[in-house]
Design a protein around this motif. Structure first.
Motif, short mmCIF file in Angstrom:
data_model
loop_
_atom_site.label_atom_id
_atom_site.label_comp_id
_atom_site.label_asym_id
_atom_site.label_seq_id
_atom_site.Cartn_x
_atom_site.Cartn_y
_atom_site.Cartn_z
N GLU A 39 51.48 8.74 43.22
CA GLU A 39 51.39 7.70 43.51
C GLU A 39 50.64 6.65 42.08
O GLU A 39 51.97 5.87 41.44
N ASN A 40 50.03 6.95 41.18
CA ASN A 40 49.85 6.58 40.13
C ASN A 40 49.82 8.35 38.59
O ASN A 40 48.00 8.03 38.91
N PRO A 41 50.45 8.40 38.62
CA PRO A 41 49.81 10.14 37.90
C PRO A 41 49.75 9.69 36.54
O PRO A 41 49.69 8.33 36.11
N PRO A 42 49.18 10.93 35.48
CA PRO A 42 48.14 10.26 34.54
C PRO A 42 49.62 10.39 33.32
O PRO A 42 50.61 11.40 34.28
N LYS A 101 53.94 -0.38 32.01
CA LYS A 101 53.72 -0.48 33.36
C LYS A 101 54.60 -1.92 34.34
O LYS A 101 54.58 -1.18 35.58
N THR A 102 55.75 -1.77 33.34
CA THR A 102 56.36 -2.77 34.22
C THR A 102 57.94 -1.97 34.70
O THR A 102 58.46 -2.35 35.53
N GLU A 103 57.73 -0.95 34.21
CA GLU A 103 58.63 -0.01 34.23
C GLU A 103 58.56 1.35 34.80
O GLU A 103 59.61 2.05 35.22
N ILE A 104 57.51 1.74 34.77
CA ILE A 104 56.95 3.37 35.18
C ILE A 104 55.77 3.16 36.30
O ILE A 104 55.13 1.84 35.76
N SER A 105 55.77 4.01 37.12
CA SER A 105 53.77 3.83 37.76
C SER A 105 53.51 4.77 36.65
O SER A 105 54.00 5.83 36.74
N PHE A 106 52.08 4.33 36.44
CA PHE A 106 51.12 5.66 35.95
C PHE A 106 50.15 5.16 36.41
O PHE A 106 49.13 3.73 36.66
#
Length: 245
Positions: free
Chosen positions: A46-49, A125-130
């Motif tokens: 869900e939230n990769p490095p 943060k507004t474009e990809i999940s990490f």
């Protein structure tokens, strides 16, 4: 490009570029000020490095992105393009003059680039999940310089940096975060002893200075010039594998 054979990067310019079978995105978005390429993680979470790649003078976002197929599979990998245009497919983070025998930087451009990279991390943060608590920078030459500058002044945003053939700007030292804020920062340094662009002494000076701040970088030296070869890549890749949570 097969990583079973030696490869080199000099002055941040890639000699050959591979065509990859994984996801590549040319960023044309409204939320980030820097153009970038992305490799989505091969192991989905869900939230990769996040690993941000930073090229050297005269290079572009394609350069270090050639490593992306072989970087740790759980990272989302982003390769950013410097804000200054030097020519066709040629970019930088700031101007530097080598005519005196020692690099003289444009301090305002370097500071603008530092702030821009900090903003870039937030805008992503507004474009990809990490995972915002697992953000790493990996830079070659001037990209390594920017890695130092961002991480040492904004360590809450960066988990670790890999600096390849770079240097720590003396101009950034007065703005470094306090030792307490830096204590969790992980640092990898690699440098060729035959580097004629950024002398090997820059790497050892940075190592000794960082030790005075109670930091303990992993340090690797090689009988090479201003380049990244197979062994250098293997070493930084192992460091990334060993340091992600």
């Amino acid at each position: 490009m097969s990583l079973n054979k030696p490869f080199w990067i000099s002055f941040g310019i890639l000699i050959s570029i591979s065509i990859f079978s994984f996801t590549i995105m040319n960023s044309d978005t409204k939320n980030t000020k820097l153009h970038y390429l992305i490799r989505q993680p091969k192991i989905k979470t869900e939230n990769p490095p996040l690993l941000i790649l930073l090229h050297g003078v005269g290079g572009n976002e394609q350069n270090l992105f050639s490593f992306a197929p072989n970087l740790p599979e759980n990272f989302v990998v982003v390769s950013a393009r410097g804000p200054l245009t030097f020519g066709a497919n040629s970019f930088a983070w700031f101007q530097v003059d080598f005519s005196t025998g020692r690099p003289q930087i444009n301090e305002q451009q370097a500071e603008n680039a530092r702030k821009m990279l900090i903003d870039f991390i937030e805008d992503l943060k507004t474009e990809i999940s990490f995972d915002s608590k697992q953000v790493y920078l990996m830079g070659f030459s001037q990209g390594g310089i920017m890695s130092y500058s961002v991480a040492l002044t904004a360590p809450e945003k960066i988990s670790g940096i890999a600096v390849m053939s770079g240097r720590l700007l003396p101009e950034i030292k007065p703005f470094m975060a306090a030792e307490k804020r830096l204590e969790k920062l992980k640092i990898f340094i690699s440098h060729g002893k035959q580097d004629a662009v950024l002398n090997y002494q820059y790497a050892t000076d940075a190592l000794e200075f960082l030790k005075t701040k109670n930091l303990n970088p992993e340090f690797h030296s090689y009988e090479e010039g201003h380049t990244v070869n197979q062994q250098m890549f293997d070493d930084v890749n192992n460091w990334l594998h060993n340091n992600i949570k």
